[in-house]
Design an enzyme around this catalytic site. Structure first.
Site, mmCIF file in Angstrom:
data_model
loop_
_atom_site.group_PDB
_atom_site.id
_atom_site.type_symbol
_atom_site.label_atom_id
_atom_site.label_comp_id
_atom_site.label_asym_id
_atom_site.label_seq_id
_atom_site.Cartn_x
_atom_site.Cartn_y
_atom_site.Cartn_z
ATOM 1 N N HIS A 194 34.529 49.180 41.004
ATOM 2 C CA HIS A 194 33.987 47.853 41.329
ATOM 3 C C HIS A 194 34.827 47.261 42.454
ATOM 4 O O HIS A 194 35.778 47.908 42.942
ATOM 5 C CB HIS A 194 33.952 46.953 40.091
ATOM 6 C CG HIS A 194 35.263 46.863 39.373
ATOM 7 N ND1 HIS A 194 36.367 46.260 39.921
ATOM 8 C CD2 HIS A 194 35.661 47.336 38.162
ATOM 9 C CE1 HIS A 194 37.371 46.330 39.095
ATOM 10 N NE2 HIS A 194 36.981 46.997 38.007
ATOM 11 N N GLY B 234 37.145 45.219 42.545
ATOM 12 C CA GLY B 234 38.595 45.195 42.292
ATOM 13 C C GLY B 234 39.243 46.493 42.783
ATOM 14 O O GLY B 234 40.239 46.480 43.512
ATOM 15 N N HIS B 235 38.641 47.636 42.387
ATOM 16 C CA HIS B 235 39.181 48.937 42.843
ATOM 17 C C HIS B 235 39.086 49.058 44.364
ATOM 18 O O HIS B 235 40.008 49.540 45.017
ATOM 19 C CB HIS B 235 38.361 50.099 42.263
ATOM 20 C CG HIS B 235 38.382 50.208 40.778
ATOM 21 N ND1 HIS B 235 37.274 49.964 40.010
ATOM 22 C CD2 HIS B 235 39.364 50.560 39.927
ATOM 23 C CE1 HIS B 235 37.572 50.168 38.738
ATOM 24 N NE2 HIS B 235 38.833 50.529 38.652
ATOM 25 N N GLY C 41 45.799 46.707 39.636
ATOM 26 C CA GLY C 41 45.236 45.360 39.611
ATOM 27 C C GLY C 41 46.004 44.478 38.625
ATOM 28 O O GLY C 41 46.436 44.944 37.560
ATOM 29 N N GLN D 36 49.918 46.408 31.754
ATOM 30 C CA GLN D 36 49.975 47.769 32.299
ATOM 31 C C GLN D 36 50.831 47.792 33.578
ATOM 32 O O GLN D 36 51.674 48.672 33.767
ATOM 33 C CB GLN D 36 48.558 48.260 32.605
ATOM 34 C CG GLN D 36 48.512 49.552 33.394
ATOM 35 C CD GLN D 36 47.112 50.092 33.563
ATOM 36 O OE1 GLN D 36 46.583 50.686 32.651
ATOM 37 N NE2 GLN D 36 46.512 49.915 34.726
#
Ligand code: PAF
Length: 286
Positions: free
Chosen positions: A34, A36-37, A147, A153
């Site tokens: 999407h 974001g990536h 992100g 993470q």
């Protein structure tokens, strides 16, 4: 764009870059790309000579087999999106190329992985840190891109990178949101149209927390209560956690908030589990 299916092929690509003295940016993903990536890839393309994207739905980080089975996949679509951006290499291995029969090694970061997501998804972070360590060892990138939506993470990977002396520059880029505030996620595709207003409550709860902290003098417990109240407006929203924590240690905070905090939450909308967060500073924070 070069397509590699095995670690051996990827290693040869890396060795060629070394010989040519070219820098490498790595964008690890699980696909179903999407905006974001794509923002991570575009940024990586501006900061490195070459960009490698990995696409691997990593089975060891799914604590729930149904979640793994339901994870959206479309390699052809992802390949086309990456090709159009000018990505140099796509690493899309099969599960047995990554975890060969007899694979016994797992990488675990202590403490940071035991709270928040770690408390609700046993084994999840060991899966993440093992695959990320394998990718870091294989590609030895100059920079790796993640992100901020997965704030825990990102923090865990920074620790892994430091503890294992990878020496990679970890770039954590801001969360990309839909117009209505919903954080972009590969899981959003599983939301029915009728569930979107409920999914929007996650950002609503974070925005309420931000507003209350920005006024100054807010108490951590009352901020958590305010977030729960917003989420409680959604029928079919089941909260796993709401948190106001130290962005570095990820430990829950008590009392008046007088420094930057990580405000985060996880909730199910129907059977889709969503997470989101904001880093918020109170007025006059050091
Ligand atoms: O954030 C993700 O998509 C995954 O956790 C990652 C970092 C690609 C590891 O599988």
């Amino acid at each position: 764009m070069i397509l590699c299916r095995t670690p051996e092929e990827a290693r040869r690509f890396r060795a060629d870059l070394y010989r040519q003295g070219r820098s490498l940016g790595l964008v690890p993903t699980m696909g179903w790309l999407h905006e974001g990536h794509l923002t991570l890839v575009r940024t990586a393309l501006t900061e490195n000579d070459c960009v490698a994207v990995s696409l691997f739905v990593n089975p060891t980080q799914f604590n729930n087999p149904e979640d793994l089975a339901a994870y959206p996949r479309d390699e052809k679509r992802d390949r086309e999106l990456l090709e159009a951006l000018g990505t140099h290499l796509l690493y899309a291995p099969g599960a047995t190329a990554v975890y060969r029969p007899g694979h016994l090694t797992s990488v675990r970061v202590a403490d940071l992985t035991e709270v928040l997501e770690g408390g609700y998804r046993p084994g999840h972070f060991a899966g993440v840190t093992t695959i990320v360590a394998k990718l870091f060892a294989l590609f030895a990138p100059d920079r790796a891109y993640f992100g901020a939506k997965d704030a825990q993470q990102a923090r865990v990977i920074e620790q892994l990178n430091s503890d294992l002396d990878f020496g990679i520059e970890i770039r954590v880029l801001p969360t990309v949101r839909e117009d209505d505030g919903l954080a972009m996620s590969s899981r959003n595709v599983r939301l029915a149209e009728a569930q979107r207003p409920m999914a929007r409550l996650l950002y609503g709860a974070l925005s309420a927390a931000r507003a209350s902290i920005a006024r100054g003098g807010a108490d951590a417990e009352s901020v958590r209560a305010a977030m729960r109240m917003v989420l409680g407006k959604g029928e079919g929203v089941r909260v796993d956690y709401v948190s106001v924590a130290d962005p570095r240690t990820l430990k829950e905070l008590d009392g008046v908030i007088n420094r930057p905090v990580l405000v985060s939450l996880a909730a199910y909308v129907g059977d889709v589990r969503l997470i989101d967060n904001l880093t918020v500073e109170p007025p006059g924070a050091p």
